[in-house]
Scaffold this motif. Structure first.
Motif, PDB file in Angstrom:
ATOM      1  N   ASN A  49       8.922  33.946   4.691  1.00 48.35           N
ATOM      2  CA  ASN A  49       9.650  34.985   5.421  1.00 48.35           C
ATOM      3  C   ASN A  49      11.136  34.865   5.105  1.00 48.35           C
ATOM      4  O   ASN A  49      11.968  34.699   5.988  1.00 48.35           O
ATOM      5  CB  ASN A  49       9.411  34.852   6.932  1.00 48.35           C
ATOM      6  N   GLN A  50      11.458  34.946   3.820  1.00 54.52           N
ATOM      7  CA  GLN A  50      12.818  34.632   3.398  1.00 54.52           C
ATOM      8  C   GLN A  50      13.851  35.571   4.002  1.00 54.52           C
ATOM      9  O   GLN A  50      14.920  35.133   4.443  1.00 54.52           O
ATOM     10  CB  GLN A  50      12.889  34.655   1.871  1.00 54.52           C
ATOM     11  N   ALA A  51      13.547  36.861   4.025  1.00 50.89           N
ATOM     12  CA  ALA A  51      14.513  37.814   4.580  1.00 50.89           C
ATOM     13  C   ALA A  51      14.762  37.539   6.051  1.00 50.89           C
ATOM     14  O   ALA A  51      15.902  37.530   6.521  1.00 50.89           O
ATOM     15  CB  ALA A  51      14.008  39.249   4.384  1.00 50.89           C
ATOM     16  N   ALA A  52      13.681  37.281   6.800  1.00 51.89           N
ATOM     17  CA  ALA A  52      13.826  36.997   8.228  1.00 51.89           C
ATOM     18  C   ALA A  52      14.602  35.701   8.435  1.00 51.89           C
ATOM     19  O   ALA A  52      15.453  35.608   9.337  1.00 51.89           O
ATOM     20  CB  ALA A  52      12.448  36.904   8.887  1.00 51.89           C
ATOM     21  N   TYR A  53      14.329  34.688   7.612  1.00 51.09           N
ATOM     22  CA  TYR A  53      15.034  33.411   7.764  1.00 51.09           C
ATOM     23  C   TYR A  53      16.536  33.600   7.516  1.00 51.09           C
ATOM     24  O   TYR A  53      17.365  33.090   8.272  1.00 51.09           O
ATOM     25  CB  TYR A  53      14.465  32.375   6.796  1.00 51.09           C
ATOM     26  N   ARG A  54      16.878  34.340   6.488  1.00 53.88           N
ATOM     27  CA  ARG A  54      18.295  34.581   6.216  1.00 53.88           C
ATOM     28  C   ARG A  54      18.952  35.349   7.365  1.00 53.88           C
ATOM     29  O   ARG A  54      20.112  35.116   7.700  1.00 53.88           O
ATOM     30  CB  ARG A  54      18.457  35.356   4.906  1.00 53.88           C
ATOM     31  N   THR A  55      18.193  36.274   7.954  1.00 55.41           N
ATOM     32  CA  THR A  55      18.730  37.023   9.088  1.00 55.41           C
ATOM     33  C   THR A  55      19.054  36.094  10.249  1.00 55.41           C
ATOM     34  O   THR A  55      20.088  36.211  10.896  1.00 55.41           O
ATOM     35  CB  THR A  55      17.721  38.098   9.538  1.00 55.41           C
ATOM     36  N   ILE A  56      18.152  35.140  10.520  1.00 55.81           N
ATOM     37  CA  ILE A  56      18.377  34.198  11.617  1.00 55.81           C
ATOM     38  C   ILE A  56      19.594  33.323  11.345  1.00 55.81           C
ATOM     39  O   ILE A  56      20.448  33.116  12.207  1.00 55.81           O
ATOM     40  CB  ILE A  56      17.145  33.296  11.815  1.00 55.81           C
ATOM     41  N   ILE A  57      19.691  32.808  10.133  1.00 53.76           N
ATOM     42  CA  ILE A  57      20.682  31.778   9.840  1.00 53.76           C
ATOM     43  C   ILE A  57      22.052  32.357   9.487  1.00 53.76           C
ATOM     44  O   ILE A  57      23.078  31.848   9.937  1.00 53.76           O
ATOM     45  CB  ILE A  57      20.191  30.864   8.684  1.00 53.76           C
ATOM     46  N   CYS A  58      22.082  33.429   8.706  1.00 52.71           N
ATOM     47  CA  CYS A  58      23.397  33.845   8.209  1.00 52.71           C
ATOM     48  C   CYS A  58      23.671  35.337   8.260  1.00 52.71           C
ATOM     49  O   CYS A  58      24.770  35.758   7.886  1.00 52.71           O
ATOM     50  CB  CYS A  58      23.622  33.343   6.779  1.00 52.71           C
ATOM     51  N   GLY A  59      22.735  36.171   8.716  1.00 45.67           N
ATOM     52  CA  GLY A  59      23.064  37.574   8.903  1.00 45.67           C
ATOM     53  C   GLY A  59      23.811  37.727  10.211  1.00 45.67           C
ATOM     54  O   GLY A  59      23.909  36.794  10.990  1.00 45.67           O
ATOM     55  N   GLY A  60      24.374  38.911  10.490  1.00 47.87           N
ATOM     56  CA  GLY A  60      24.922  38.973  11.822  1.00 47.87           C
ATOM     57  C   GLY A  60      25.975  39.972  12.159  1.00 47.87           C
ATOM     58  O   GLY A  60      26.392  40.759  11.362  1.00 47.87           O
ATOM     59  N   VAL A  61      26.364  39.873  13.410  1.00 47.36           N
ATOM     60  CA  VAL A  61      27.298  40.801  14.018  1.00 47.36           C
ATOM     61  C   VAL A  61      28.594  40.062  14.339  1.00 47.36           C
ATOM     62  O   VAL A  61      29.046  40.066  15.475  1.00 47.36           O
ATOM     63  CB  VAL A  61      26.727  41.368  15.324  1.00 47.36           C
ATOM     64  N   GLY A  62      29.152  39.407  13.352  1.00 43.50           N
ATOM     65  CA  GLY A  62      30.398  38.697  13.603  1.00 43.50           C
ATOM     66  C   GLY A  62      30.248  37.628  14.658  1.00 43.50           C
ATOM     67  O   GLY A  62      29.396  36.769  14.573  1.00 43.50           O
ATOM     68  N   PHE A  63      31.084  37.709  15.698  1.00 45.79           N
ATOM     69  CA  PHE A  63      31.079  36.686  16.744  1.00 45.79           C
ATOM     70  C   PHE A  63      30.430  37.195  18.030  1.00 45.79           C
ATOM     71  O   PHE A  63      30.812  36.814  19.116  1.00 45.79           O
ATOM     72  CB  PHE A  63      32.507  36.204  17.005  1.00 45.79           C
ATOM     73  N   ASP A  64      29.458  38.078  17.896  1.00 54.38           N
ATOM     74  CA  ASP A  64      28.748  38.604  19.053  1.00 54.38           C
ATOM     75  C   ASP A  64      28.096  37.457  19.823  1.00 54.38           C
ATOM     76  O   ASP A  64      27.261  36.714  19.294  1.00 54.38           O
ATOM     77  CB  ASP A  64      27.685  39.593  18.584  1.00 54.38           C
ATOM     78  N   ALA A  65      28.469  37.297  21.081  1.00 57.57           N
ATOM     79  CA  ALA A  65      28.000  36.154  21.876  1.00 57.57           C
ATOM     80  C   ALA A  65      26.490  36.168  22.068  1.00 57.57           C
ATOM     81  O   ALA A  65      25.852  35.107  22.054  1.00 57.57           O
ATOM     82  CB  ALA A  65      28.701  36.157  23.239  1.00 57.57           C
ATOM     83  N   GLU A  66      25.917  37.355  22.238  1.00 52.50           N
ATOM     84  CA  GLU A  66      24.472  37.414  22.473  1.00 52.50           C
ATOM     85  C   GLU A  66      23.686  37.019  21.232  1.00 52.50           C
ATOM     86  O   GLU A  66      22.674  36.317  21.315  1.00 52.50           O
ATOM     87  CB  GLU A  66      24.066  38.823  22.922  1.00 52.50           C
ATOM     88  N   VAL A  67      24.158  37.436  20.069  1.00 50.12           N
ATOM     89  CA  VAL A  67      23.505  37.050  18.825  1.00 50.12           C
ATOM     90  C   VAL A  67      23.586  35.546  18.631  1.00 50.12           C
ATOM     91  O   VAL A  67      22.599  34.888  18.274  1.00 50.12           O
ATOM     92  CB  VAL A  67      24.136  37.786  17.620  1.00 50.12           C
ATOM     93  N   HIS A  68      24.753  34.966  18.881  1.00 55.47           N
ATOM     94  CA  HIS A  68      24.902  33.520  18.733  1.00 55.47           C
ATOM     95  C   HIS A  68      24.025  32.773  19.738  1.00 55.47           C
ATOM     96  O   HIS A  68      23.501  31.701  19.440  1.00 55.47           O
ATOM     97  CB  HIS A  68      26.370  33.126  18.878  1.00 55.47           C
ATOM     98  N   ALA A  69      23.853  33.335  20.930  1.00 57.21           N
ATOM     99  CA  ALA A  69      22.980  32.702  21.921  1.00 57.21           C
ATOM    100  C   ALA A  69      21.529  32.708  21.454  1.00 57.21           C
ATOM    101  O   ALA A  69      20.794  31.726  21.645  1.00 57.21           O
ATOM    102  CB  ALA A  69      23.105  33.418  23.261  1.00 57.21           C
TER     103      ALA A  69
END
Length: 219
Positions: free
Chosen positions: A111-131
């Motif tokens: 699940n490489q795409a999903a793994y990359r999304t978890i580890i390094c994709g994102g919405v900057g410093f969005d607190a909920e995403v980091h949580a």
């Protein structure tokens, strides 16, 4: 008397719910790939709808916003990774640690795409995403602690040591799925041995957290 089937899954409303759930799940799968290959800020809702081959209104219908869509993708990916890594509760502690690491690597590999999304994709410093991301780390640290020490909650020192080890695992795993320089079995054994070194360091600093026998054999 009606001859129609009585099972709930056969009722029109149930079929509609099943189709709706399947459609939502399909959009999440598409989103995993989109957000893994392109940064959050670089993707507009128009881009997402075009690449997913759906009307933009459908994404709003299920997720309300781009952020809601992204959060649903991360939450789904995290839940699957935790389930994969935390399996094998019936195994002896040492085998459970191996199973956890192997499950983690298998998830990342398949699940490489999903793994990359978890580890390094994102919405900057969005607190909920980091949580959300923090929850997967905490769950895996607790799973490793339970296998190594027999309990999920440990003192700050071993917790910090295990968290540091896991952060290095994340970086190594990203490189591994990009280059495949090692077979999965060898990668797993490398991570097991570095975990053993971490646990021996914990024991040196706090004798109340002795390294498991398997970790001591690596010395």
């Amino acid at each position: 008397m009606s001859n129609s089937p009585q099972g709930g899954a056969d009722r029109p409303g149930a079929r509609g719910t099943d189709r709706s759930s399947a459609r939502r799940a399909e959009l999440i799968v598409i989103g995993r790939k989109l957000f893994a290959d392109t940064s959050y800020d670089a993707l507009s809702m128009d881009d997402i709808a075009k690449q997913a081959h759906v009307a933009k209104g459908l994404i709003y219908y299920y997720f309300r916003s781009k952020r809601g869509y992204y959060l649903a993708i991360v939450q789904d990916s995290v839940a699957e990774l935790i389930a994969r890594a935390a399996g094998g509760l019936e195994l002896p502690p040492e085998e459970r640690v191996h199973r956890t690491i192997d499950g983690y690597l298998r998830y990342a590999e398949h699940n490489q795409a999903a793994y990359r999304t978890i580890i390094c994709g994102g919405v900057g410093f969005d607190a909920e995403v980091h949580a959300i991301r923090g929850s997967v780390r905490e769950a895996i640290v607790e799973t490793i602690a339970e296998g190594a020490y027999g309990r999920r909650k440990v003192a700050p020192l071993p917790r910090m040591a295990l968290l540091g080890w896991l952060c290095s695992v994340e970086g190594s795993t990203l490189d591994w799925i990009d280059h495949y320089g090692l077979p999965r079995d060898l990668m797993r054994e490398l991570l097991v041995k570095t975990l053993g070194g971490t646990m021996r360091a914990v024991e040196e600093l706090d004798a109340s957290y002795p390294a498991p026998r398997a970790a001591r054999r690596d010395t």
